[in-house]
Design a protein around this motif. Sequence first.
Motif, PDB file in Angstrom:
ATOM      1  N   GLY A 129       3.410  -1.880   3.497  1.00  0.00           N
ATOM      2  CA  GLY A 129       3.183  -0.492   3.123  1.00  0.00           C
ATOM      3  C   GLY A 129       4.330   0.432   3.484  1.00  0.00           C
ATOM      4  O   GLY A 129       5.283   0.043   4.173  1.00  0.00           O
ATOM      5  N   LEU A 130       4.208   1.639   2.985  1.00  0.00           N
ATOM      6  CA  LEU A 130       5.177   2.712   3.225  1.00  0.00           C
ATOM      7  C   LEU A 130       4.368   3.948   3.570  1.00  0.00           C
ATOM      8  O   LEU A 130       3.320   4.192   2.955  1.00  0.00           O
ATOM      9  CB  LEU A 130       5.980   2.948   1.936  1.00  0.00           C
ATOM     10  CG  LEU A 130       7.213   3.832   1.988  1.00  0.00           C
ATOM     11  CD1 LEU A 130       8.331   3.147   2.791  1.00  0.00           C
ATOM     12  CD2 LEU A 130       7.705   4.127   0.567  1.00  0.00           C
ATOM     13  N   CYS A 131       4.818   4.711   4.559  1.00  0.00           N
ATOM     14  CA  CYS A 131       4.100   5.947   4.885  1.00  0.00           C
ATOM     15  C   CYS A 131       5.085   6.990   5.396  1.00  0.00           C
ATOM     16  O   CYS A 131       6.232   6.686   5.709  1.00  0.00           O
ATOM     17  CB  CYS A 131       2.983   5.694   5.899  1.00  0.00           C
ATOM     18  SG  CYS A 131       3.548   5.269   7.565  1.00  0.00           S
ATOM     19  N   ASP A 132       4.616   8.222   5.465  1.00  0.00           N
ATOM     20  CA  ASP A 132       5.408   9.329   5.993  1.00  0.00           C
ATOM     21  C   ASP A 132       5.180   9.422   7.497  1.00  0.00           C
ATOM     22  O   ASP A 132       4.110   9.057   8.001  1.00  0.00           O
ATOM     23  CB  ASP A 132       5.003  10.647   5.331  1.00  0.00           C
ATOM     24  CG  ASP A 132       5.170  10.620   3.821  1.00  0.00           C
ATOM     25  OD1 ASP A 132       5.923   9.753   3.319  1.00  0.00           O
ATOM     26  OD2 ASP A 132       4.542  11.451   3.144  1.00  0.00           O
ATOM     27  N   ILE A 133       6.136   9.967   8.211  1.00  0.00           N
ATOM     28  CA  ILE A 133       6.031  10.056   9.668  1.00  0.00           C
ATOM     29  C   ILE A 133       4.780  10.823  10.089  1.00  0.00           C
ATOM     30  O   ILE A 133       4.135  10.476  11.081  1.00  0.00           O
ATOM     31  CB  ILE A 133       7.308  10.681  10.293  1.00  0.00           C
ATOM     32  CG1 ILE A 133       7.298  10.537  11.827  1.00  0.00           C
ATOM     33  CG2 ILE A 133       7.471  12.142   9.894  1.00  0.00           C
ATOM     34  CD1 ILE A 133       7.433   9.142  12.323  1.00  0.00           C
ATOM     35  N   ASP A 156       9.249  12.461   4.359  1.00  0.00           N
ATOM     36  CA  ASP A 156       8.466  11.861   3.277  1.00  0.00           C
ATOM     37  C   ASP A 156       9.427  11.219   2.281  1.00  0.00           C
ATOM     38  O   ASP A 156      10.646  11.255   2.464  1.00  0.00           O
ATOM     39  CB  ASP A 156       7.546  12.896   2.595  1.00  0.00           C
ATOM     40  CG  ASP A 156       8.295  14.108   2.060  1.00  0.00           C
ATOM     41  OD1 ASP A 156       9.501  14.001   1.737  1.00  0.00           O
ATOM     42  OD2 ASP A 156       7.683  15.186   1.944  1.00  0.00           O
ATOM     43  N   LEU A 157       8.875  10.627   1.246  1.00  0.00           N
ATOM     44  CA  LEU A 157       9.700   9.903   0.278  1.00  0.00           C
ATOM     45  C   LEU A 157      10.721  10.818  -0.396  1.00  0.00           C
ATOM     46  O   LEU A 157      11.896  10.459  -0.546  1.00  0.00           O
ATOM     47  CB  LEU A 157       8.793   9.262  -0.784  1.00  0.00           C
ATOM     48  CG  LEU A 157       9.523   8.567  -1.929  1.00  0.00           C
ATOM     49  CD1 LEU A 157      10.233   7.314  -1.427  1.00  0.00           C
ATOM     50  CD2 LEU A 157       8.557   8.218  -3.046  1.00  0.00           C
ATOM     51  N   GLU A 158      10.284  12.013  -0.791  1.00  0.00           N
ATOM     52  CA  GLU A 158      11.192  12.937  -1.482  1.00  0.00           C
ATOM     53  C   GLU A 158      12.388  13.297  -0.605  1.00  0.00           C
ATOM     54  O   GLU A 158      13.528  13.315  -1.066  1.00  0.00           O
ATOM     55  CB  GLU A 158      10.445  14.207  -1.915  1.00  0.00           C
ATOM     56  CG  GLU A 158       9.452  13.991  -3.041  1.00  0.00           C
ATOM     57  CD  GLU A 158       8.171  13.283  -2.610  1.00  0.00           C
ATOM     58  OE1 GLU A 158       7.527  12.631  -3.464  1.00  0.00           O
ATOM     59  OE2 GLU A 158       7.804  13.368  -1.418  1.00  0.00           O
ATOM     60  N   GLU A 159      12.122  13.564   0.669  1.00  0.00           N
ATOM     61  CA  GLU A 159      13.214  13.913   1.579  1.00  0.00           C
ATOM     62  C   GLU A 159      14.186  12.756   1.735  1.00  0.00           C
ATOM     63  O   GLU A 159      15.404  12.950   1.770  1.00  0.00           O
ATOM     64  CB  GLU A 159      12.618  14.323   2.934  1.00  0.00           C
ATOM     65  CG  GLU A 159      13.633  14.908   3.917  1.00  0.00           C
ATOM     66  CD  GLU A 159      14.289  13.854   4.808  1.00  0.00           C
ATOM     67  OE1 GLU A 159      15.375  14.139   5.346  1.00  0.00           O
ATOM     68  OE2 GLU A 159      13.744  12.731   4.932  1.00  0.00           O
ATOM     69  N   LEU A 207       0.846  -1.192   0.000  1.00  0.00           N
ATOM     70  CA  LEU A 207       0.000   0.000   0.000  1.00  0.00           C
ATOM     71  C   LEU A 207       0.883   1.244   0.000  1.00  0.00           C
ATOM     72  O   LEU A 207       1.691   1.443   0.913  1.00  0.00           O
ATOM     73  CB  LEU A 207      -0.921  -0.011   1.220  1.00  0.00           C
ATOM     74  CG  LEU A 207      -1.815  -1.244   1.369  1.00  0.00           C
ATOM     75  CD1 LEU A 207      -2.707  -1.121   2.599  1.00  0.00           C
ATOM     76  CD2 LEU A 207      -2.637  -1.471   0.113  1.00  0.00           C
ATOM     77  N   LEU A 208       0.725   2.069  -1.039  1.00  0.00           N
ATOM     78  CA  LEU A 208       1.556   3.256  -1.235  1.00  0.00           C
ATOM     79  C   LEU A 208       0.671   4.474  -1.438  1.00  0.00           C
ATOM     80  O   LEU A 208      -0.361   4.397  -2.101  1.00  0.00           O
ATOM     81  CB  LEU A 208       2.477   3.048  -2.436  1.00  0.00           C
ATOM     82  CG  LEU A 208       3.438   1.852  -2.294  1.00  0.00           C
ATOM     83  CD1 LEU A 208       4.029   1.471  -3.636  1.00  0.00           C
ATOM     84  CD2 LEU A 208       4.529   2.165  -1.278  1.00  0.00           C
ATOM     85  N   GLU A 209       1.109   5.603  -0.903  1.00  0.00           N
ATOM     86  CA  GLU A 209       0.269   6.802  -0.900  1.00  0.00           C
ATOM     87  C   GLU A 209      -0.108   7.270  -2.296  1.00  0.00           C
ATOM     88  O   GLU A 209      -1.229   7.693  -2.531  1.00  0.00           O
ATOM     89  CB  GLU A 209       0.985   7.930  -0.158  1.00  0.00           C
ATOM     90  CG  GLU A 209       0.178   9.212  -0.120  1.00  0.00           C
ATOM     91  CD  GLU A 209       0.909  10.362   0.545  1.00  0.00           C
ATOM     92  OE1 GLU A 209       0.351  11.462   0.571  1.00  0.00           O
ATOM     93  OE2 GLU A 209       2.040  10.164   1.021  1.00  0.00           O
TER      94      GLU A 209
END
Length: 196
Positions: free
Chosen positions: A72-76, A110-113, A19-21
Amino acid sequence: MVPSGSGRPESPITRVVVLLEGVSDVAAIRAVARLCAVDLRTVTLANLHGVTNVYRVLVQLHRDAPDTEILGLCDIGEVRFVQRALAAIGRPVRDVTDLPAYGFFVCRADLEEELIRALGTSRTVDVVERIGLGPKLAGLRRQPAWLDRPLDEQLHRFCGVASGRKELLAGELAAALTPDQIPEPLRMLLERIERT
């Protein structure tokens, strides 16, 4: 293998759903999987179209496909949405440190950071310029609101806006990594996929 019923080759059974944003996360995971030769043929990378949909999708998957491994992957800043979804399927989370045990991995911001920090600002700029977006980045850096900000903040802003650009850059930045530079949450996710 599931018979296709159409004379076409059989397709692998999905054993894992990640599950990805959004589409940028999907692009980044595809890129790092290629980089590490991780086979995704039995893995579905599911674009949630926003993390707030994780509850609905996770609960439905748990009900309809109980044998499927859900990762899944998520941001803090979005951990609370994942915690609520996991609690709804009987997996209570005390705090963020519990999430990896349930297959969810957390980006520091987040992913970009994560990608910018892993590559470094100089190599990130090189990627931006290589794909023809150098003039757009230069334009952002000249804007009064961003003129005196650190380069990593400027790059984070540039990489995180405009959905088409966000997807393109996530894939390109991830592809520019070396295997030892893959950010921890992405590396841990790939390792979990391989073990499943």
